[in-house]
Design an enzyme around this catalytic site. Sequence first.
Site: not given
Length: 178
Positions: A69, A128, A154
Amino acid sequence: MGMGMVIISRYCVSCQDREFAVVCSEKEWRSLLPLPAYNVMRGRTTEPSSSSEHSDTFPATGHYVCRACSLPLYPAGAKFKSGSGWPAFAWCLHGEARGCHVGVRRDRRPANALDVLHGQEKHLELFCSRCGGHLGHVFFDAVSDDNLNGERHCVNGLALNYADAEGDAAHLRADKLE
């Protein structure tokens, strides 16, 4: 890193049930993402160690965005060499409207022996905050003068794109997870 940084809690309980601003069907995600990125971001898998173009590059400027996105996630200056084979970041981007751009939730997998060795009783997944795409995991094993709580994001390189200009990330602050 942001001014007045404070060490914060290890994960945000409110991230567990977050609603996302970008919502697509699995068919739409498959058409938007190359298959390896789809498998990582939607299937919550992990790319092979050292397979990403982002593993061994350390730009001085710019930022990394969500591949799905384009939400700015990490400033280039937060990236460090962890020796893990995956891109590693010590902090992420925050904005007025969205707060922390990287969400954290308990992973579906239980903590493994390495998690427990580093004082984590839970396996913590990064995602996200705009689309919910799986990014990777957070560990607290990278303590340094610049990273007092040892936060190490990570991240799968397949979940990221690099943007060489500040652009839409210029107004964001860099800080630890909320």
